[in-house]
Design an enzyme around this catalytic site. Structure first.
Site, PDB file in Angstrom:
ATOM      1  N   CYS A 124      71.578  50.422  57.096  1.00  0.00           N
ATOM      2  CA  CYS A 124      72.200  49.133  56.734  1.00  0.00           C
ATOM      3  C   CYS A 124      72.080  48.101  57.816  1.00  0.00           C
ATOM      4  O   CYS A 124      72.075  48.566  58.762  1.00  0.00           O
ATOM      5  CB  CYS A 124      73.584  49.290  56.377  1.00  0.00           C
ATOM      6  SG  CYS A 124      74.709  47.991  55.806  1.00  0.00           S
ATOM      7  N   CYS A 128      78.625  47.241  60.648  1.00  0.00           N
ATOM      8  CA  CYS A 128      79.992  47.464  61.004  1.00  0.00           C
ATOM      9  C   CYS A 128      80.178  48.425  62.078  1.00  0.00           C
ATOM     10  O   CYS A 128      79.762  49.601  61.914  1.00  0.00           O
ATOM     11  CB  CYS A 128      80.773  47.647  59.521  1.00  0.00           C
ATOM     12  SG  CYS A 128      80.358  46.611  58.340  1.00  0.00           S
TER      13      CYS A 128
HETATM   14 FE1  SF4 Z   1      76.768  48.451  55.831  1.00  0.00          FE
HETATM   15 FE2  SF4 Z   1      79.028  47.722  56.989  1.00  0.00          FE
HETATM   16 FE3  SF4 Z   1      79.039  48.928  54.388  1.00  0.00          FE
HETATM   17 FE4  SF4 Z   1      78.447  50.303  56.403  1.00  0.00          FE
HETATM   18  S1  SF4 Z   1      80.486  49.401  56.184  1.00  0.00           S
HETATM   19  S2  SF4 Z   1      77.083  50.346  54.732  1.00  0.00           S
HETATM   20  S3  SF4 Z   1      77.517  49.018  57.931  1.00  0.00           S
HETATM   21  S4  SF4 Z   1      78.016  46.938  55.149  1.00  0.00           S
END
Ligand code: SF4
Ligand code: SAH
Length: 367
Positions: A124, A128
């Protein structure tokens, strides 16, 4: 790395594409219908099972297409509630699919409700700070076929245990809460939702499908215009720009003053209740004033709040809020009359926090 796949997977092709290609090869349109039935309803695992198709067509299919674009290579179980499937794609990358069973007693009978959590990307890009999926960055988007195949792997696993599901899928809900940001792979995700929901596809009720997003404002506005009645969950995790930006870099691009009106527009247009997801991380977003700000946002959006005790991720130093803090936080929501739940821990022991099992496997392979 394996060479690029030569054959297209039938999962993920629209009926128009499929009948167009059959027509070009000199086959009548009704064969397309029969084929879709074998793919989505009967979930055939080989061409040879497709007995109402002529042998010559089955041979032709075998040279041009494949059924599934991935393999289910490993299952990890945590008690009898959560199971994680490790799925290997044709380029040898891994994604995770999670099957969560919520045992539920019905009136006079034992019911079982279950949810499948699917991935939409390998890795991703949103980074985060609490999440395993973003730790190694974004690798690539999944295709519609790769998203749908995760569900077929779950069906096959259940069928191998005698859970019958010829006409219906053997689970009650599908959530896009696995690895990746679904709205950053918009077309493939909508393609999968269309096939899931369609009469020619899996005929799965749209209201039982939830997309979870970290808050991509333009895509939320686009989603509001979609005719299919899926649900939307927003990963809020911070009720002020300060707390949210400290753990979710996406908030600097789409701060709360943009995200909240977009979410409001979605729920007005779509007429569905939103869910706000809120991970409780010790000392970061679990103060009583944060709970108060969260209540205000939930009130404005008429949203349900799902409080999620943080799942420890290897290599990250965040900690989950302790039980009494979780309860005090929930108590603020209760006093403000906000509909809310505290998610019970599921699958912690099998790296259920999204992306951890796949990350470990990829790192093992690199080592
Ligand atoms: Fe991506 Fe944030 Fe969702 Fe994790 S929480 S999958 S880093 S958008
Ligand atoms: N990218 C999308 C969907 C995938 S993440 C999104 O962010 O919404 C699905 C959910 O799992 C999100 O709410 C995410 O914040 C949450 N999550 C990620 N890491 C977690 C962890 N370590 N513990 C608990 N929940 C986590």
């Amino acid at each position: 790395m394996n060479p690029a796949p030569q054959k297209t997977s039938l999962y993920g092709m629209t009926p128009e594409e499929l009948t167009g290609q059959l027509k070009e090869a000199g086959m009548p349109a009704f064969r397309g219908k029969q084929l879709l039935d074998w793919v989505y309803r009967k979930r055939a695992s080989s061409w040879q099972q497709m007995l109402n198709l002529p042998q010559s067509m089955r041979e032709w299919l075998d040279t041009h297409y494949r059924l599934l674009p991935s393999k289910h290579v490993l299952t990890k179980q945590a008690g009898d509630i959560t199971e994680k499937l490790l799925v290997e794609l044709e380029d040898s990358r891994y994604v995770e699919t999670v099957l969560i069973r919520y045992p539920q007693k019905g009136v006079g009978q034992e019911d079982s409700r279950s949810t499948v959590c699917v991935s939409s990307q390998v890795g991703c890009a949103y980074g985060c700070k609490f999440c395993a999926s973003g730790l190694d960055g974004w690798k690539r988007n999944l295709s519609t076929g790769e998203i749908l195949a995760q569900l077929v792997h779950v069906c096959d696993l259940e069928a191998s245990r005698g859970v019958e599901s010829t006409d219906n899928l053997p689970f009650d809900n599908i959530v896009f809460m696995g690895m990746g940001e679904p709205l950053a792979n918009y077309d493939a995700v909508m393609g999968a939702i269309t096939a899931l929901n369609a009469d020619w596809g899996m005929n799965f009720g749209a209201r039982r499908i939830t997309i979870s997003t970290s808050g991509l404002v333009p895509q939320i506005l686009k989603l509001a215009e979609e005719p299919i009645q899926f649900r939307l969950a927003i990963s809020l995790h911070g009720a002020t720009n300060e707390s949210r930006s400290s753990i979710m870099p996406v908030n600097r691009k789409y701060p709360l003053e943009e995200l909240i009106p977009a979410a409001e527009k979605f729920s007005q247009k779509h007429g569905r209740m939103l869910t706000l997801e809120f991970i409780l991380i010790k000392g970061i977003n679990d103060s009583m004033s944060e709970a108060k700000s969260l209540s205000e946002i939930a009130k404005r959006l008429h949203a349900h709040v799902n409080l999620i005790p943080y799942n420890q991720v290897e290599g990250l130093s965040w900690e989950r809020s302790n039980l009494s803090r979780q309860q005090a936080f929930a108590e603020v929501l209760r006093r403000e009359n906000i509909s809310h739940t505290i998610r019970k821990e599921k699958g912690h022991s099998i790296d259920a926090a999204c992306g951890q099992l796949r990350l470990r496997k990829e790192r093992e392979r690199e080592a």
